[in-house]
Write a protein that holds these residues in place. Sequence first.
Motif, PDB file in Angstrom:
ATOM      1  N   PRO A  70      24.308  39.152  71.279  1.00  0.00           N
ATOM      2  CA  PRO A  70      23.987  38.017  72.136  1.00  0.00           C
ATOM      3  C   PRO A  70      22.520  37.580  72.126  1.00  0.00           C
ATOM      4  O   PRO A  70      22.224  36.434  72.442  1.00  0.00           O
ATOM      5  N   ALA A  71      21.590  38.469  71.774  1.00  0.00           N
ATOM      6  CA  ALA A  71      20.181  38.085  71.927  1.00  0.00           C
ATOM      7  C   ALA A  71      19.247  38.652  70.861  1.00  0.00           C
ATOM      8  O   ALA A  71      18.500  37.910  70.232  1.00  0.00           O
ATOM      9  N   SER A  76      15.559  38.023  66.144  1.00  0.00           N
ATOM     10  CA  SER A  76      14.890  38.604  64.969  1.00  0.00           C
ATOM     11  C   SER A  76      15.106  37.739  63.741  1.00  0.00           C
ATOM     12  O   SER A  76      14.175  37.492  62.970  1.00  0.00           O
ATOM     13  N   LEU A  77      16.341  37.286  63.546  1.00  0.00           N
ATOM     14  CA  LEU A  77      16.623  36.446  62.376  1.00  0.00           C
ATOM     15  C   LEU A  77      15.870  35.117  62.452  1.00  0.00           C
ATOM     16  O   LEU A  77      15.371  34.622  61.433  1.00  0.00           O
ATOM     17  N   ALA A  78      15.764  34.539  63.639  1.00  0.00           N
ATOM     18  CA  ALA A  78      14.997  33.297  63.798  1.00  0.00           C
ATOM     19  C   ALA A  78      13.528  33.532  63.474  1.00  0.00           C
ATOM     20  O   ALA A  78      12.873  32.699  62.824  1.00  0.00           O
ATOM     21  N   ALA A 148      32.400  45.447  76.558  1.00  0.00           N
ATOM     22  CA  ALA A 148      31.739  44.175  76.890  1.00  0.00           C
ATOM     23  C   ALA A 148      31.631  44.053  78.403  1.00  0.00           C
ATOM     24  O   ALA A 148      32.420  44.644  79.145  1.00  0.00           O
ATOM     25  N   PRO A 149      30.662  43.289  78.889  1.00  0.00           N
ATOM     26  CA  PRO A 149      30.541  43.082  80.338  1.00  0.00           C
ATOM     27  C   PRO A 149      31.831  42.489  80.920  1.00  0.00           C
ATOM     28  O   PRO A 149      32.609  41.848  80.213  1.00  0.00           O
ATOM     29  N   TYR A 155      33.949  44.238  72.665  1.00  0.00           N
ATOM     30  CA  TYR A 155      32.924  45.249  72.888  1.00  0.00           C
ATOM     31  C   TYR A 155      31.588  44.738  72.388  1.00  0.00           C
ATOM     32  O   TYR A 155      31.511  43.731  71.687  1.00  0.00           O
ATOM     33  N   GLN A 156      30.529  45.433  72.738  1.00  0.00           N
ATOM     34  CA  GLN A 156      29.187  45.139  72.246  1.00  0.00           C
ATOM     35  C   GLN A 156      28.685  46.373  71.497  1.00  0.00           C
ATOM     36  O   GLN A 156      29.283  47.445  71.562  1.00  0.00           O
ATOM     37  N   MET A 157      27.579  46.218  70.821  1.00  0.00           N
ATOM     38  CA  MET A 157      26.967  47.314  70.083  1.00  0.00           C
ATOM     39  C   MET A 157      25.528  47.478  70.565  1.00  0.00           C
ATOM     40  O   MET A 157      24.789  46.500  70.668  1.00  0.00           O
TER      41      MET A 157
END
Length: 195
Positions: A70-71, A76-78, A148-149, A155-157
């Motif tokens: 999500p963030a 980082s890529l930007a 995930a929230p 799910y998230q990592m």
Amino acid sequence: MKPALKRVVLGAALLLAAAVQAAPALKSGSFSPPRAAPEIALTSADGRDFRLSALRGKVVVLEFGFTHCPAVCPASLAMLAQARQKLGPQAERLQVVFISVDPERDTAARLKRYLAQFDKSFIGLTGTPEQMAAIRKDYGITATRFPAPAGQDGYQMGHSSYLYFIDKKGMLRALMPFGRPADEMVHDVNLLAAE
């Protein structure tokens, strides 16, 4: 040793010491001593055979992440895309490689589409869970799945969010933590590319 020769040797030593101190330093944390970057051999997201060692002659920056991030990963890529823009014609000296920590969801097609939003030159890598776990182990990357929230599916990592710098000879040279500005990336890429 004769006094005149002693003065020449001392003067040369002082000049050398001053030159070493004046050499610009990397903005990122340095590997001291540098060590060989572990080989990575997979099929890239665009379907080509990929070997990290084939990128010798370029400065390579590895980012470990996932497309559902999500963030942190998009930020980082930007920043990496902005650094490539700031490098201008020298951008060809930098190769960004994005390595998935979520191979169950990050298919090659999804990874290719995701990275194209930032910079079409970025290489995406994914593979089997076992292949990706081995690469994470080689680079000391942790990745943990968590629910995930509330109200969100899946799910998230949670994962390490460093950028690894590999020099033109294939040596691990620096580690940049998340949140550093593009100008620091440009500084370190230029320094490593000039060696």
